[in-house]
Design a protein around this motif. Structure first.
Motif, PDB file in Angstrom:
ATOM      1  N   ASP A 162       0.845  -1.192   0.000  1.00 43.42           N
ATOM      2  CA  ASP A 162       0.000   0.000   0.000  1.00 43.42           C
ATOM      3  C   ASP A 162       0.882   1.244   0.000  1.00 43.42           C
ATOM      4  N   LYS A 163       0.813   2.037  -1.072  1.00 45.67           N
ATOM      5  CA  LYS A 163       1.689   3.203  -1.206  1.00 45.67           C
ATOM      6  C   LYS A 163       1.444   4.250  -0.139  1.00 45.67           C
ATOM      7  N   THR A 164       0.259   4.262   0.458  1.00 45.78           N
ATOM      8  CA  THR A 164      -0.003   5.279   1.481  1.00 45.78           C
ATOM      9  C   THR A 164       0.739   4.990   2.779  1.00 45.78           C
ATOM     10  N   GLY A 165       1.209   3.752   2.933  1.00 46.33           N
ATOM     11  CA  GLY A 165       1.953   3.399   4.135  1.00 46.33           C
ATOM     12  C   GLY A 165       1.094   2.948   5.300  1.00 46.33           C
ATOM     13  N   ARG A 166      -0.237   3.006   5.136  1.00 45.66           N
ATOM     14  CA  ARG A 166      -1.125   2.748   6.272  1.00 45.66           C
ATOM     15  C   ARG A 166      -1.373   1.268   6.536  1.00 45.66           C
ATOM     16  N   GLY A 167      -1.418   0.454   5.497  1.00 45.23           N
ATOM     17  CA  GLY A 167      -1.664  -0.971   5.700  1.00 45.23           C
ATOM     18  C   GLY A 167      -3.053  -1.283   6.213  1.00 45.23           C
ATOM     19  N   THR A 168      -4.010  -0.443   5.883  1.00 45.62           N
ATOM     20  CA  THR A 168      -5.387  -0.665   6.316  1.00 45.62           C
ATOM     21  C   THR A 168      -6.193  -1.309   5.195  1.00 45.62           C
ATOM     22  N   ARG A 209      -7.658  -0.087  -0.851  1.00 52.46           N
ATOM     23  CA  ARG A 209      -6.946  -0.217  -2.107  1.00 52.46           C
ATOM     24  C   ARG A 209      -5.467  -0.476  -1.856  1.00 52.46           C
ATOM     25  N   TYR A 210      -4.971  -1.534  -2.471  1.00 53.96           N
ATOM     26  CA  TYR A 210      -3.548  -1.831  -2.444  1.00 53.96           C
ATOM     27  C   TYR A 210      -2.992  -1.740  -3.855  1.00 53.96           C
ATOM     28  N   ASP A 211      -1.733  -1.424  -3.963  1.00 54.95           N
ATOM     29  CA  ASP A 211      -1.158  -1.099  -5.255  1.00 54.95           C
ATOM     30  C   ASP A 211      -0.432  -2.252  -5.931  1.00 54.95           C
ATOM     31  N   TYR A 212       0.133  -3.131  -5.147  1.00 55.06           N
ATOM     32  CA  TYR A 212       0.882  -4.264  -5.697  1.00 55.06           C
ATOM     33  C   TYR A 212       0.504  -5.523  -4.929  1.00 55.06           C
ATOM     34  N   TRP A 213       0.457  -6.633  -5.678  1.00 50.80           N
ATOM     35  CA  TRP A 213       0.035  -7.910  -5.115  1.00 50.80           C
ATOM     36  C   TRP A 213       1.016  -9.015  -5.474  1.00 50.80           C
ATOM     37  N   GLY A 214       1.148  -9.972  -4.548  1.00 51.59           N
ATOM     38  CA  GLY A 214       1.886 -11.179  -4.855  1.00 51.59           C
ATOM     39  C   GLY A 214       1.005 -12.192  -5.566  1.00 51.59           C
ATOM     40  N   GLN A 215       1.585 -13.338  -5.860  1.00 50.30           N
ATOM     41  CA  GLN A 215       0.872 -14.347  -6.626  1.00 50.30           C
ATOM     42  C   GLN A 215       0.056 -15.287  -5.735  1.00 50.30           C
ATOM     43  N   GLY A 216       0.300 -15.246  -4.442  1.00 48.05           N
ATOM     44  CA  GLY A 216      -0.468 -16.041  -3.497  1.00 48.05           C
ATOM     45  C   GLY A 216       0.208 -17.345  -3.121  1.00 48.05           C
ATOM     46  N   THR A 217      -0.136 -17.832  -1.935  1.00 53.09           N
ATOM     47  CA  THR A 217       0.353 -19.123  -1.463  1.00 53.09           C
ATOM     48  C   THR A 217      -0.814 -19.853  -0.796  1.00 53.09           C
ATOM     49  N   GLN A 218      -0.941 -21.142  -1.095  1.00 54.27           N
ATOM     50  CA  GLN A 218      -2.072 -21.918  -0.620  1.00 54.27           C
ATOM     51  C   GLN A 218      -1.849 -22.381   0.820  1.00 54.27           C
TER      52      GLN A 218
END
Length: 122
Positions: free
Chosen positions: A99-105, A108-117
């Motif tokens: 999250d580019k705003t730095g808040r982590g709330t 809206r997030y800006d970048y995502w990983g591919q995920g892990t099961q």
């Protein structure tokens, strides 16, 4: 831009523990708030936990409060999710996000990983 790679997922019995890691690239990783989300089959993606850019403030969904802990090591460009007392309903694909705003709330997030099961058996 930040690239994120999650690891640490797997199969665990109910009551067990897992620690997820999310490694980020880029010199500005420490500027970003970070979050963990999850998506179970047939359900919408939901916020699990978030942490501010400094690590000073954390936030949790009610469903994981007291069982999960989010933390970060900016020197290693890594954020963690320690998951204890796992339940079958925790089964999902877990994603980390920046999250580019730095808040982590939640939001809206800006970048995502591919995920892990993560699969929790009863």
């Amino acid at each position: 831009q930040v690239q994120l790679v999650e690891s640490g997922g797997g199969l665990v019995q109910a009551g067990g523990s897992l620690r997820l890691s999310c490694a980020g690239s880029g010199r500005t990783f420490s500027d970003y708030g970070m979050g963990w989300y999850r998506q179970a089959p047939g359900k919408e993606r939901e916020f699990v936990a978030g942490i501010t850019w400094s690590g000073g403030t954390t936030l949790y969904a009610d469903s994981v409060k007291g069982r999960f802990t989010i933390s970060r090591d900016n020197a290693k460009n890594t954020v963690y999710l320690q998951m204890n007392s796992l339940k079958p309903e925790d089964t999902a694909i877990y994603y980390c996000a920046a999250d580019k705003t730095g808040r982590g709330t939640p939001g809206r997030y800006d970048y995502w990983g591919q995920g892990t099961q993560v699969t929790v058996s009863s």
